[in-house]
Design an enzyme around this catalytic site. Sequence first.
Site, PDB file in Angstrom:
ATOM      1  N   THR A 105       0.864  -1.170   0.000  1.00  0.00           N
ATOM      2  CA  THR A 105       0.000   0.000   0.000  1.00  0.00           C
ATOM      3  C   THR A 105       0.903   1.223   0.000  1.00  0.00           C
ATOM      4  O   THR A 105       2.092   1.122   0.258  1.00  0.00           O
ATOM      5  CB  THR A 105      -0.903  -0.045   1.245  1.00  0.00           C
ATOM      6  OG1 THR A 105      -1.647  -1.258   1.224  1.00  0.00           O
ATOM      7  CG2 THR A 105      -1.854   1.118   1.332  1.00  0.00           C
ATOM      8  N   GLU A 116      -3.488  -3.952  -2.858  1.00  0.00           N
ATOM      9  CA  GLU A 116      -3.399  -5.029  -1.861  1.00  0.00           C
ATOM     10  C   GLU A 116      -1.958  -5.509  -1.729  1.00  0.00           C
ATOM     11  O   GLU A 116      -1.101  -4.732  -1.348  1.00  0.00           O
ATOM     12  CB  GLU A 116      -4.360  -6.170  -2.170  1.00  0.00           C
ATOM     13  CG  GLU A 116      -4.331  -7.329  -1.197  1.00  0.00           C
ATOM     14  CD  GLU A 116      -4.635  -6.961   0.266  1.00  0.00           C
ATOM     15  OE1 GLU A 116      -4.642  -7.873   1.102  1.00  0.00           O
ATOM     16  OE2 GLU A 116      -4.848  -5.782   0.580  1.00  0.00           O
ATOM     17  N   GLY A 131       1.066  -0.629   4.929  1.00  0.00           N
ATOM     18  CA  GLY A 131       1.515  -1.704   5.791  1.00  0.00           C
ATOM     19  C   GLY A 131       0.463  -2.693   6.233  1.00  0.00           C
ATOM     20  O   GLY A 131       0.617  -3.327   7.282  1.00  0.00           O
ATOM     21  N   GLY A 132      -0.647  -2.849   5.474  1.00  0.00           N
ATOM     22  CA  GLY A 132      -1.658  -3.811   5.872  1.00  0.00           C
ATOM     23  C   GLY A 132      -2.222  -3.480   7.244  1.00  0.00           C
ATOM     24  O   GLY A 132      -2.456  -2.326   7.579  1.00  0.00           O
TER      25      GLY A 132
END
EC number: 2.3.2.2
Length: 608
Positions: free
Chosen positions: A418, A438, A505-506
Amino acid sequence: MRRMTDRRSARLLAVITATAAIAAVGAAAAPALTGSSQDARHTPEKQPVAVGHGGAVASVDADASAAGIEVLKRGGNAVDAAVATAAALGVTEPYSAGLGGGGYLVSYDAASGKIRTLDGRETAPKSADEKLFQEDGKALPFDEVVTSGLSVGTPGTPATWEQALDKWGTKPLGKVLAPAEKLARDGFTVDKTFREQTADNEERFRKFPDTVKLFMPGGKLPKTGSTLRNPDLARTYHTLARKGTGPLYKGAIADDIVDTVRKPKVGSGAGKVRTGDLTAADLKAYKAAKQAPSHTRYRGLDVFGMAPSSSGGTTVGEALNILERSDLSKLSKKKLLHRYIEASRVAFADRGRWVGDPAAEDVPTKDLLSQRFADSRACLIKDDKVLKSPVEPGDPRDPSDCKSGDKAAPTTYEGQSTTHLTAADKWGNIVSYTLTIEQTGGSGMTVPGRGFLLNNELTDFSFEPADPDVHDPNLPGPGKRPRSSMSPTIVLKDGKPSFALGSPGGATIITTVLQSMINHVDRGMPLDEAINAPRASQRNAEKTEVEPKLWKSPLRPQLEDMGHSFTKIDEIGAATGVQPLGDGRWRAVAEKERRGGGSAMVVHPSKH
């Protein structure tokens, strides 16, 4: 965990001098890759901090920040600059963001003092149901779903750009896309990390001839120092500049997206690649959702973020509310880190149980952000012992002190690839914008002739419920948005901007924003130092991830003696931010080391 992306410092100064009108890119465009090194181009220099007048931009990439600055120089506002920066990231960071993805935009309007948000999250096909990722009653293997049409949601990024510009910008889409179109046509310099990322994805990229053609010309990995051009994307941007996003949602580009998802073009020996069920009707129906921001008060500040379908605003807000009863400024580093870890653990427990797409689920957003609920959860945290994970969620609708309820839901996997940008203008407007496709390389599928990868965003859904007896708000559904952790944030003090920040970073995005805020607000660190400090990330798991500096710190054994358990990770997040200095100047900040360092720029730099 996949290694996070270094940002390329070798970029084109031509972005800064890009003219507003770019000539149409003909069919006989330049080859995708040349073997030259820098082609005698001057490279914008990366700086993690910049101070000056006229507006500011901070991103992970020098060319992208330069594109935003160019638009500010031409009289654009912060929204215009944010879209220009994002479009340039679609060129130079194609494995992290682009037209095939989605994201969340939070903006501050100086004229009204209001915070506005757009939910540009991807959506599932109308045909999707809770068993989208199940076969014969069992969850499909994650790796099998990622690289397939089954993982692709309707892209939200183009609609976000157009809607943001129409509502809040001052420049038409064509003017704002001009720097990115030129960058795609002229190319950028391949660095070590871009080559490494391509190598990491080589096996799945080779399944798709169009992806190989674009990113591995001649069937080989791109050489470090060579120039990567994307004439297909330049043509796509030119089409959007002339016609708006219509062709992408209900025209020829839309048809190509649908064909790619439903009939993936695979190479010989590629093996089985699952198809998706995205339709032309799904794309035609897509809208970026304008909605109220999340909001909580912390230490006299108003913290605004992204409400569901993102879990960023509610989870950051709940953790801050849990911590507010403590004077963190006076705690030892050990106690501070302990409480931060535990507050994160608890907030993630509640996130997993309650947050989903509010268009399809009854999400108790207001209750999750209530101080009453936070206080009922804060009493779980003790200074002399560690909570056992996974922590069970509480009930924000009926808070009861120290009482947990349903079985804990596992944290769904969210890709690290991201990107985040922040922008501000001379009028005082601010944008904090996080966007993604994603995981690194998304689905791996390039739309033929269009120059961009499609997302694998639907893998952010739960593949199956954690407990068959407890409703999971993040299961797939028709037209549903998967839960996200993206946390673009703007903080006001007495109604005026104090700072803005965000990170990729999810699921670690939430903890990165939270820890950076604590560092700045409670520990008094300057914003650049706050985001560059060593990080830890706890997401209701047995072990807390920590960066090497914390791993080597004497704090680790001290916390392990209390019962904490850690695992080392190279990098967590890659934040950027902007901050008004009160005299008309802005401070733009980015990473010094993570992802190779970010790029902070201002229109008119201060001499001191």
